[in-house]
Write an enzyme that holds these catalytic residues in place. Structure first.
Site, PDB file in Angstrom:
ATOM      1  N   ASP A   1       0.828  -1.207   0.000  1.00  0.00           N
ATOM      2  CA  ASP A   1       0.000   0.000   0.000  1.00  0.00           C
ATOM      3  C   ASP A   1       0.864   1.259   0.000  1.00  0.00           C
ATOM      4  O   ASP A   1       1.966   1.261   0.552  1.00  0.00           O
ATOM      5  CB  ASP A   1      -0.891  -0.022   1.259  1.00  0.00           C
ATOM      6  CG  ASP A   1      -2.050   0.952   1.158  1.00  0.00           C
ATOM      7  OD1 ASP A   1      -2.296   1.485   0.062  1.00  0.00           O
ATOM      8  OD2 ASP A   1      -2.708   1.189   2.191  1.00  0.00           O
ATOM      9  N   GLY A   2       0.327   2.311  -0.599  1.00  0.00           N
ATOM     10  CA  GLY A   2       0.985   3.621  -0.525  1.00  0.00           C
ATOM     11  C   GLY A   2       1.605   4.101  -1.825  1.00  0.00           C
ATOM     12  O   GLY A   2       2.280   5.139  -1.828  1.00  0.00           O
TER      13      GLY A   2
ATOM     14  N   ASN B   1     -10.408  -3.354  -6.533  1.00  0.00           N
ATOM     15  CA  ASN B   1      -9.644  -2.373  -7.322  1.00  0.00           C
ATOM     16  C   ASN B   1     -10.224  -2.149  -8.730  1.00  0.00           C
ATOM     17  O   ASN B   1      -9.909  -1.153  -9.381  1.00  0.00           O
ATOM     18  CB  ASN B   1      -8.168  -2.782  -7.463  1.00  0.00           C
ATOM     19  CG  ASN B   1      -7.341  -2.564  -6.201  1.00  0.00           C
ATOM     20  OD1 ASN B   1      -6.331  -3.230  -5.991  1.00  0.00           O
ATOM     21  ND2 ASN B   1      -7.750  -1.625  -5.353  1.00  0.00           N
TER      22      ASN B   1
HETATM   23  C1  FPP Z   1      -1.941   0.176  -3.349  1.00  0.00           C
HETATM   24  O1  FPP Z   1      -1.463   1.497  -3.351  1.00  0.00           O
HETATM   25  C2  FPP Z   1      -1.357  -0.574  -4.455  1.00  0.00           C
HETATM   26  C3  FPP Z   1      -2.061  -1.139  -5.462  1.00  0.00           C
HETATM   27  C4  FPP Z   1      -3.537  -1.031  -5.552  1.00  0.00           C
HETATM   28  C5  FPP Z   1      -1.413  -1.847  -6.575  1.00  0.00           C
HETATM   29  C6  FPP Z   1      -0.141  -2.581  -6.279  1.00  0.00           C
HETATM   30  C7  FPP Z   1       0.609  -2.698  -7.535  1.00  0.00           C
HETATM   31  C8  FPP Z   1       1.955  -2.655  -7.684  1.00  0.00           C
HETATM   32  C9  FPP Z   1       2.868  -2.629  -6.537  1.00  0.00           C
HETATM   33  C10 FPP Z   1       2.615  -2.614  -9.014  1.00  0.00           C
HETATM   34  C11 FPP Z   1       2.274  -3.677  -9.975  1.00  0.00           C
HETATM   35  C12 FPP Z   1       2.430  -5.044  -9.418  1.00  0.00           C
HETATM   36  C13 FPP Z   1       3.320  -5.962  -9.857  1.00  0.00           C
HETATM   37  C14 FPP Z   1       3.310  -7.330  -9.286  1.00  0.00           C
HETATM   38  C15 FPP Z   1       4.312  -5.672 -10.883  1.00  0.00           C
HETATM   39  P1  FPP Z   1      -2.514   2.690  -3.503  1.00  0.00           P
HETATM   40  O2  FPP Z   1      -2.566   3.057  -4.923  1.00  0.00           O
HETATM   41  O3  FPP Z   1      -3.818   2.308  -2.908  1.00  0.00           O
HETATM   42  O4  FPP Z   1      -1.811   3.790  -2.646  1.00  0.00           O
HETATM   43  P2  FPP Z   1      -2.508   4.985  -1.856  1.00  0.00           P
HETATM   44  O5  FPP Z   1      -3.282   4.364  -0.731  1.00  0.00           O
HETATM   45  O6  FPP Z   1      -1.337   5.784  -1.378  1.00  0.00           O
HETATM   46  O7  FPP Z   1      -3.369   5.719  -2.827  1.00  0.00           O
END
Ligand code: FPP
Length: 257
Positions: free
Chosen positions: A28-29, A76
């Protein structure tokens, strides 16, 4: 380099105590990481995929049996179309770019979730990589994609019904056997980490986390690299796991001692 020295030292230290067999991470983040830099959210996801590479390499290096990453939740899909599209493109890019690293390191790639909902350009790459790496024995890297813990439990219940099981044969073992994580042959979850300071499970591995140790760290996912993983493992190694028993029982004495 001071950080490199620290990483080497911590790596040696964690290898000397029992490791968690299976670590799962709620990454997350990414969005906040990008916003802090005045960048579009997708750049946070891009940096997040670099963290995936670094953490996977370190997990393999210290000898974890299984690493499971929450890459895209069932919920998501509700994000803006542009962000969903960018995440799917990043996943496809990741699968192309990591092929050699996965094969050279004997990693078995798995996925849990409603993978049939993924666009065909991701699904095709994922299926190929899973098939190609199926015989690898080094570490299992599982991507949770279109994953939800409640969804997983519902589909497991449906499978039991389809098998025509009478109520008395619906046991914990029977239900667990129908989870996606059982299809992927994953060991019991030992440690669940969430980055970015949030303290929620967010529908991740609900059944599997029943006795897992939980670790909530402040680091935003794109900044979570080798050292952060080692620190989470070192912290796990200080925990006393009791599984509902008393401390004395776990230590080998009798209850109440
Ligand atoms: C949460 O951060 C993260 C996600 C919803 C996606 C995770 C994806 C990756 C790390 C990259 C792609 C994956 C791979 C395996 C290559 P957020 O967007 O909710 O962060 P926020 O809470 O700060 O908005």
């Amino acid at each position: 380099m001071p950080e490199k020295g620290l990483i080497d030292e911590l790596r040696d230290r964690v290898r000397k105590s029992p490791l968690p067999r299976h670590v799962a991470i709620i990454m997350d983040g990414n969005g906040r990481w990008a916003e802090l830099r005045g960048l579009p959210r997708v750049e946070g996801h891009r940096a997040g995929s670099e963290a995936v590479r670094a953490v996977t390499r370190e997990a393999r290096r210290i000898g974890l049996e299984a690493l499971t990453l929450y890459a895209f939740s069932a919920q998501n899909w509700g994000r803006p179309e542009e962000e969903v599209g960018a995440l799917m493109a990043l996943l496809a890019e990741y699968l192309d770019a990591e092929r050699d690293e996965i094969m050279e390191n004997g990693i078995r790639l798995e996925a849990v979730g409603e993978v049939e909902r993924l666009p065909s350009f991701v699904r095709g790459r994922l299926d190929r990589m899973r098939a190609e790496s199926a015989g690898n024995r080094g570490m299992v890297l599982t991507l949770a994609l279109s994953y939800g813990g409640r969804e997983e439990l519902v589909q497991a219940a449906r499978r039991l019904v389809r098998r025509g099981l009478p109520p008395e044969r619906i046991t914990e073992d029977a239900l667990e056997g129908e989870l996606w994580t059982s299809d992927a042959r994953l060991p019991t979850l030992d440690l669940l980490v969430r980055t970015s300071g949030e303290r929620r499970i967010s529908n991740f591995l609900l059944w599997q986390s029943a006795y897992a140790e939980l670790s909530f760290v402040e680091t935003l996912w794109p900044d979570f690299r080798e050292l952060s993983l080692l620190q989470a493992v070192a912290d796990f190694q200080t925990r006393e796991r009791r599984f509902g028993l008393t401390g004395a029982q776990v230590a080998g004495g009798s209850p109440g001692e």
